[in-house]
Write an enzyme that holds these catalytic residues in place. Structure first.
Site, PDB file in Angstrom:
ATOM      1  N   LYS A  47     -12.341   0.643  -1.379  1.00 22.38           N
ATOM      2  CA  LYS A  47     -11.465   1.352  -2.314  1.00 22.38           C
ATOM      3  C   LYS A  47     -12.105   1.305  -3.707  1.00 22.38           C
ATOM      4  CE  LYS A  47      -7.601   0.085   0.690  1.00 22.38           C
ATOM      5  NZ  LYS A  47      -7.530   1.255   1.541  1.00 22.38           N
ATOM      6  N   SER A 107       0.795  -1.226   0.000  1.00 20.10           N
ATOM      7  CA  SER A 107       0.000   0.000   0.000  1.00 20.10           C
ATOM      8  C   SER A 107       0.827   1.276   0.000  1.00 20.10           C
ATOM      9  CB  SER A 107      -0.967   0.001   1.188  1.00 20.10           C
ATOM     10  OG  SER A 107      -0.270  -0.219   2.395  1.00 20.10           O
ATOM     11  N   HIS A 134      -5.583  -3.344  -2.315  1.00 22.44           N
ATOM     12  CA  HIS A 134      -5.276  -2.440  -3.425  1.00 22.44           C
ATOM     13  C   HIS A 134      -5.224  -3.144  -4.781  1.00 22.44           C
ATOM     14  CE1 HIS A 134      -4.620   1.234  -1.152  1.00 22.44           C
ATOM     15  NE2 HIS A 134      -4.102   0.463  -0.213  1.00 22.44           N
TER      16      HIS A 134
HETATM   17  N1  PMP Z   1      -5.275  -3.899   3.864  1.00 25.71           N
HETATM   18  C1  PMP Z   1      -4.545  -3.049   3.143  1.00 25.71           C
HETATM   19  C2  PMP Z   1      -3.349  -3.571   2.399  1.00 25.71           C
HETATM   20  C3  PMP Z   1      -4.911  -1.691   3.065  1.00 25.71           C
HETATM   21  O1  PMP Z   1      -4.178  -0.823   2.352  1.00 25.71           O
HETATM   22  C4  PMP Z   1      -6.066  -1.246   3.760  1.00 25.71           C
HETATM   23  C5  PMP Z   1      -6.538   0.199   3.695  1.00 25.71           C
HETATM   24  N2  PMP Z   1      -5.607   1.165   3.962  1.00 25.71           N
HETATM   25  C6  PMP Z   1      -6.762  -2.172   4.505  1.00 25.71           C
HETATM   26  C7  PMP Z   1      -6.363  -3.488   4.535  1.00 25.71           C
HETATM   27  C8  PMP Z   1      -7.963  -1.760   5.295  1.00 25.71           C
HETATM   28  O2  PMP Z   1      -9.066  -1.652   4.452  1.00 25.71           O
HETATM   29  P1  PMP Z   1     -10.315  -0.785   4.903  1.00 25.71           P
HETATM   30  O3  PMP Z   1     -10.012   0.635   4.602  1.00 25.71           O
HETATM   31  O4  PMP Z   1     -11.440  -1.357   4.119  1.00 25.71           O
HETATM   32  O5  PMP Z   1     -10.493  -1.011   6.379  1.00 25.71           O
END
Ligand code: PMP
Length: 392
Positions: free
Chosen positions: A239, A180, A208
């Site tokens: 997302k 990320s 992602h």
């Molecule tokens: N896993 C990863 C790799 C992420 O980048 C994110 C979001 N930043 C999440 C999980 C969490 O997802 P959510 O925003 O739906 O809680």
């Protein structure tokens, strides 16, 4: 009060290190151009990869669900909080991902917490990439499993750890599908081969990659043609899907286990009907529009290449997440602030999210950015980049 003084000192310390943040408060919805006070700002930090947050079909699905079911689900999933649209969403997600089953959580964050805690026991070892997302790190902390961390995408180190892990009941390799903060893709084919050699479970967080990689945005497993060889796939609905939520896709037995053991699932109210209906409509939209993920990838490739031609260091990016490495926190935040003056929102990411000297602004390209939008961003980036000696 002593406590407040301690907190003040901590906040002052953040200011001194250039890590203090005010929240940006937007007065229009998630879109390519957004209202910040009186100004229109080009958004280069949103995870709204496909522009679904404002898609008419999704908005209609949400409105119709509110009319039919009301605004809330009334309880957790195990009491009155499983409506037919929650159930339908899970069936269609499983079908979309090519797995036996899927279970939806309130967020991607809680999906990781629920799945890791359900899967890992005290006799197991969890083997995690050092750059995995915070929700994985916290999910692992909730378990009694032994922890091993391997260097980022270092397959030799992963193999060394696996070799030494033969005595554990289960070996579970956990990786982000797309990292990320760096936008690089996990070496999933190698990870799967090692897992098969050393009898390990493969767990991939595709937050992602969902809606971005693979045919119709099915994710990293599809991107690499590894169907049936990745045991647990996490996805987010927050997302590319455009709403909020997360899910675990995998075997039916895993779903059944999580229904009994995953604490966010058991003890937190399920999604509002509008959310479930929006996500259902989004999965259907994705299935019918393979060109959308292709568009976001094409935009990202063009933009990344242009940044590199200007001389920016875009790290290991190979997806729409494109960092520009800037250095220490103060310099990173100053770069991000200058870009905002030029009309571009590019979030600064600093320690402790990334290493102290690896601060960056993280640019995210979407399918909705037009050529003019991206050219506007490039001009501003070139101008500010020169001031910070980041380009030639
Ligand atoms: N896993 C990863 C790799 C992420 O980048 C994110 C979001 N930043 C999440 C999980 C969490 O997802 P959510 O925003 O739906 O809680």
């Amino acid at each position: 009060m002593q406590t407040w003084e301690t907190i003040q000192t901590e906040l002052e310390q953040l200011r001194t290190e250039g890590r203090y943040r005010e929240l940006a408060v937007w007065s229009s919805g998630s879109d390519t151009w957004m209202d910040l006070g009186e100004r229109k700002i080009l958004q280069m930090s949103s995870n709204n990869y496909l522009g679904f947050t404002n898609h008419p079909a999704l908005k209609n699905a949400a409105i119709e669900a509110i009319e039919k079911y009301g605004v809330g689900s009334g309880s957790v999933r195990t009491i009155t909080g499983t409506l037919d649209i929650h159930d339908q969403l899970e069936r269609e997600l499983a079908h979309f991902k090519g797995t036996e089953a899927a279970l939806v959580f309130q967020s991607g964050f809680t999906a990781n917490q629920g799945a890791l805690a359900a899967l890992l026991g005290p006799d197991d070892v969890v083997i995690s990439d050092e750059l995995n997302h915070a929700s994985i790190i916290d999910g692992i902390r909730l378990t009694k499993a032994t922890r091993r961390i391997y260097g980022h995408s270092d397959m030799n180190e992963l193999e060394e750890v696996l070799k030494a892990a033969g005595t554990f009941k289960q070996r579970v390799i956990v990786t982000d599908g797309v990292f990320s903060m760096d936008g690089d893709i996990a070496k999933l084919p190698e990870i799967v081969e090692l897992a098969e050699k050393y009898d390990a479970i493969v767990y991939v967080d595709d937050a992602h990659a969902s809606g971005v990689l693979g045919y119709c945005g099915k994710g990293s497993t599809d991107h690499f043609g590894l169907h049936g060889r990745v045991h647990v796939q996490i996805g987010t609905l927050s997302k590319a899907i455009g709403a909020v939520g997360g899910y675990v896709a995998g075997a039916e037995v895993l779903k059944k286990l999580m229904i009994h053991k995953a604490r966010p699932f058991l003890f937190s109210t399920s999604h509002a009907p509008s959310v479930a209906a929006t996500c259902l409509a989004a999965v259907r939209l994705l299935r019918e529009n393979p060109q959308l993920p292709e568009q976001v990838r094409a935009n990202a490739d063009r933009f990344r290449a242009a940044l590199q031609r200007l001389g920016f260091d875009t790290g290991a990016s190979e997806t729409p997440i494109i960092p520009i490495i800037t250095g220490d926190p103060a310099r990173t935040m100053a770069f991000s602030d200058r870009l905002l003056e030029e009309g571009i929102y590019a979030q600064g990411i600093v320690y402790p999210t990334v290493a102290m000297d690896k601060g960056r602004v993280r640019l995210i390209v979407t399918a909705c950015h037009t050529e003019q939008d991206l050219d506007f961003a490039l001009q501003a980036l070139e101008k500010v980049g020169k001031q910070f000696s980041l380009v030639r």
